[in-house]
Design a protein around this motif. Structure first.
Motif, PDB file in Angstrom:
ATOM      1  N   GLN A  80       0.643  -1.308  -0.011  1.00 21.84           N
ATOM      2  CA  GLN A  80      -0.186   0.061  -0.017  1.00 21.84           C
ATOM      3  C   GLN A  80       0.990   1.253  -0.010  1.00 21.84           C
ATOM      4  O   GLN A  80       0.634   2.164  -0.767  1.00 21.84           O
ATOM      5  N   ALA A  81       2.065   1.362   0.928  1.00 26.26           N
ATOM      6  CA  ALA A  81       2.809   2.257   0.770  1.00 26.26           C
ATOM      7  C   ALA A  81       3.436   2.552  -0.422  1.00 26.26           C
ATOM      8  O   ALA A  81       3.712   3.818  -0.853  1.00 26.26           O
ATOM      9  N   ALA A  82       3.878   1.458  -1.133  1.00 25.22           N
ATOM     10  CA  ALA A  82       4.455   1.663  -2.258  1.00 25.22           C
ATOM     11  C   ALA A  82       3.784   2.182  -3.369  1.00 25.22           C
ATOM     12  O   ALA A  82       4.094   3.079  -4.212  1.00 25.22           O
ATOM     13  N   ILE A  83       2.402   1.749  -3.361  1.00 26.07           N
ATOM     14  CA  ILE A  83       1.217   2.399  -4.391  1.00 26.07           C
ATOM     15  C   ILE A  83       1.405   4.049  -4.065  1.00 26.07           C
ATOM     16  O   ILE A  83       1.587   4.717  -5.132  1.00 26.07           O
ATOM     17  N   VAL A  84       1.221   4.327  -2.876  1.00 23.27           N
ATOM     18  CA  VAL A  84       1.325   5.793  -2.542  1.00 23.27           C
ATOM     19  C   VAL A  84       2.730   6.746  -2.971  1.00 23.27           C
ATOM     20  O   VAL A  84       2.406   7.607  -3.605  1.00 23.27           O
ATOM     21  N   LEU A  85       3.775   6.130  -3.003  1.00 21.29           N
ATOM     22  CA  LEU A  85       5.010   6.579  -3.229  1.00 21.29           C
ATOM     23  C   LEU A  85       5.298   6.856  -4.810  1.00 21.29           C
ATOM     24  O   LEU A  85       5.268   7.770  -5.435  1.00 21.29           O
ATOM     25  N   CYS A  86       4.671   5.768  -5.479  1.00 28.21           N
ATOM     26  CA  CYS A  86       4.770   5.658  -7.033  1.00 28.21           C
ATOM     27  C   CYS A  86       3.448   6.705  -7.748  1.00 28.21           C
ATOM     28  O   CYS A  86       3.828   7.214  -8.580  1.00 28.21           O
ATOM     29  N   GLU A  87       2.270   6.573  -7.011  1.00 23.08           N
ATOM     30  CA  GLU A  87       1.585   7.546  -7.432  1.00 23.08           C
ATOM     31  C   GLU A  87       1.811   8.858  -7.340  1.00 23.08           C
ATOM     32  O   GLU A  87       1.510   9.766  -8.184  1.00 23.08           O
ATOM     33  N   ALA A  88       2.433   8.988  -6.136  1.00 23.79           N
ATOM     34  CA  ALA A  88       2.711  10.628  -5.823  1.00 23.79           C
ATOM     35  C   ALA A  88       3.747  11.089  -6.799  1.00 23.79           C
ATOM     36  O   ALA A  88       3.809  12.269  -7.135  1.00 23.79           O
ATOM     37  N   TYR A  89       4.801  10.406  -7.160  1.00 24.19           N
ATOM     38  CA  TYR A  89       5.721  10.445  -8.095  1.00 24.19           C
ATOM     39  C   TYR A  89       5.312  10.760  -9.341  1.00 24.19           C
ATOM     40  O   TYR A  89       5.550  11.820 -10.122  1.00 24.19           O
ATOM     41  N   ALA A  90       4.318   9.916  -9.854  1.00 22.98           N
ATOM     42  CA  ALA A  90       3.792   9.760 -11.414  1.00 22.98           C
ATOM     43  C   ALA A  90       2.754  11.225 -11.404  1.00 22.98           C
ATOM     44  O   ALA A  90       2.868  11.639 -12.555  1.00 22.98           O
ATOM     45  N   MET A  91       2.200  11.617 -10.227  1.00 22.59           N
ATOM     46  CA  MET A  91       1.273  12.449 -10.418  1.00 22.59           C
ATOM     47  C   MET A  91       2.017  14.058 -10.478  1.00 22.59           C
ATOM     48  O   MET A  91       1.728  15.124 -11.057  1.00 22.59           O
ATOM     49  N   THR A  92       3.251  13.991  -9.693  1.00 21.06           N
ATOM     50  CA  THR A  92       3.885  15.547  -9.498  1.00 21.06           C
ATOM     51  C   THR A  92       5.307  15.488 -10.345  1.00 21.06           C
ATOM     52  O   THR A  92       5.768  16.540 -10.648  1.00 21.06           O
ATOM     53  N   GLY A  93       5.783  14.374 -10.479  1.00 16.38           N
ATOM     54  CA  GLY A  93       7.267  14.254 -11.171  1.00 16.38           C
ATOM     55  C   GLY A  93       8.453  14.699 -10.162  1.00 16.38           C
ATOM     56  O   GLY A  93       9.411  15.163 -10.576  1.00 16.38           O
ATOM     57  N   ASP A  94       7.960  14.643  -8.903  1.00 24.32           N
ATOM     58  CA  ASP A  94       9.046  15.294  -7.794  1.00 24.32           C
ATOM     59  C   ASP A  94       9.976  14.434  -7.807  1.00 24.32           C
ATOM     60  O   ASP A  94       9.973  13.257  -7.286  1.00 24.32           O
TER      61      ASP A  94
END
Length: 371
Positions: free
Chosen positions: A147-161
């Motif tokens: 679940q935490a891996a999904i979060v980090l991947c999605e946050a990165y995909a959405m922002t490109g940070d």
């Protein structure tokens, strides 16, 4: 029955689909997606109330808790329904999923400060090898990590940070290293798999591919082989583990995995599996199961058509009607079923909110949507 290896042309198509997966979360297109996909003002109001309740139960250090959310300053014991399980890592990840699903990131949105604090807590508690299980007790560890891996991947995909890229990739690498040789994942790294834990790992790998992170193809192929071992003869129904009886919950989770591994609606197993869930296991408030509704709703939304309309009509009414509407608990959902009680009110509220975001959380796989 397992996952076919795509051609280079098919790989390009899959890559474009993955990159578009999160595009409908953009507030500029979300209203149209809600109208087009079967949402209502009532479903969006329920999402808004759910996010507010989750925001109010964040701990000072940025985390959320399954078993101690009622001890936060804003709650002070006014909520009941805390979990029998402890995993702040799982709680934090589960809450961040609906915030990200609504287009809220650490850079934009009404709740950007909450999201930023939550992401920072996850990263600060990540081990050098990518492990995000943190304080997880009992059998919750690999659930929490997926679940935490999904979060980090999605946050990165959405922002490109760029600050998220390395933690997200390390989380993916940990999933790869934790896979059993037979293709599954279970409570601890290297254990023979079960369908429930596998689903969260595969969803994380799918999110990683959407973020253009490195995911070895053999890991996905091996996961498909594992699903073969828990399927009935046609790949229609699925069990928790080999030798167990199929259940609607595991069938919904496995069918979603099959979709992301390459099955489409031409596959008889997928068509018949969807038919089974629609004919015999529509969402029913009398049989509360937020986990099943979370996975089943994603499956039906990708399928579309009559199956989606019938399922959507049931699930949106059940969730809107069962949300708490008064007092301090307004915006949350009461845990009722066996697994709901284990996860508690924060778990049910996070999953219910994600489920009601289905209209824009992920773009349908099998249908062309104009954004």
């Amino acid at each position: 029955r397992s996952t076919p290896k795509p051609s280079s042309a098919a790989s390009d198509v899959y890559k474009r689909q993955r990159q578009a997966m999160l595009a409908a979360r953009d507030p500029r297109v979300r209203v149209e997606m809600i109208r087009q996909e079967g949402g209502t003002t009532l479903t969006e109001a329920a999402v808004s109330r759910g996010l507010r309740w989750l925001h109010l139960h964040q701990s000072n250090d940025g985390s959320w808790s399954l078993d101690r959310f009622h001890h936060t300053r804003s709650c002070d014991g006014r909520c009941h329904g805390h979990a029998t399980l402890r995993s702040d890592a799982a709680a934090t990840a589960l809450v961040l999923l609906p915030f990200l699903g609504a287009g809220q990131t650490h850079l934009v949105g009404r709740y950007q400060d909450s999201v930023s604090l939550g992401l920072r807590w996850l990263i600060e508690h990540q081990e050098p090898d990518g492990d995000l299980r943190a304080d997880s007790e009992g059998n919750s560890g690999m659930y929490a990590h997926g679940q935490a891996a999904i979060v980090l991947c999605e946050a990165y995909a959405m922002t490109g940070d760029a600050q998220l890229q390395e933690p997200a990739q390390r989380a993916v690498d940990f999933i790869v290293a934790a896979q059993h040789e037979a293709g599954g994942w279970r409570y601890r790294p290297g254990e023979p798999g079960d369908t429930s834990v596998l689903g969260w790992q595969l969803m994380a790998l799918q999110s990683a591919r959407a973020a253009d992170l490195e995911v070895p193809q053999h890991v996905l192929e091996n996961a498909g082989h594992f699903l073969d071992t828990v399927a009935d003869f046609d790949g229609v129904l699925y069990a928790y583990m080999h030798g167990k009886q199929p259940t609607p919950v595991m069938t919904a989770e496995a069918l979603l995995c099959r979709m992301y591994l390459g099955w489409d609606m031409s596959h008889v197993g997928l068509r018949n599996g969807v038919d089974q869930l629609i004919e015999k296991h529509l969402p029913d408030r009398g049989q509360s199961n937020f986990y099943y509704w979370y996975y089943g709703t994603q499956v039906m939304h990708h399928v579309g058509g009559a199956a989606w309309r019938e399922w959507n009509h049931s699930v949106r009414d059940v969730l809107v009607d069962s949300q708490e509407t008064s007092g301090h608990q307004a915006g949350s959902w009461e845990p009722q079923g066996q697994h709901d009680v284990t996860g508690g009110r924060l778990y049910t509220t996070a999953l219910a909110t994600c489920t009601l975001e289905v209209y824009y959380r992920h773009v349908p796989i099998f249908r062309q949507i104009e954004l």
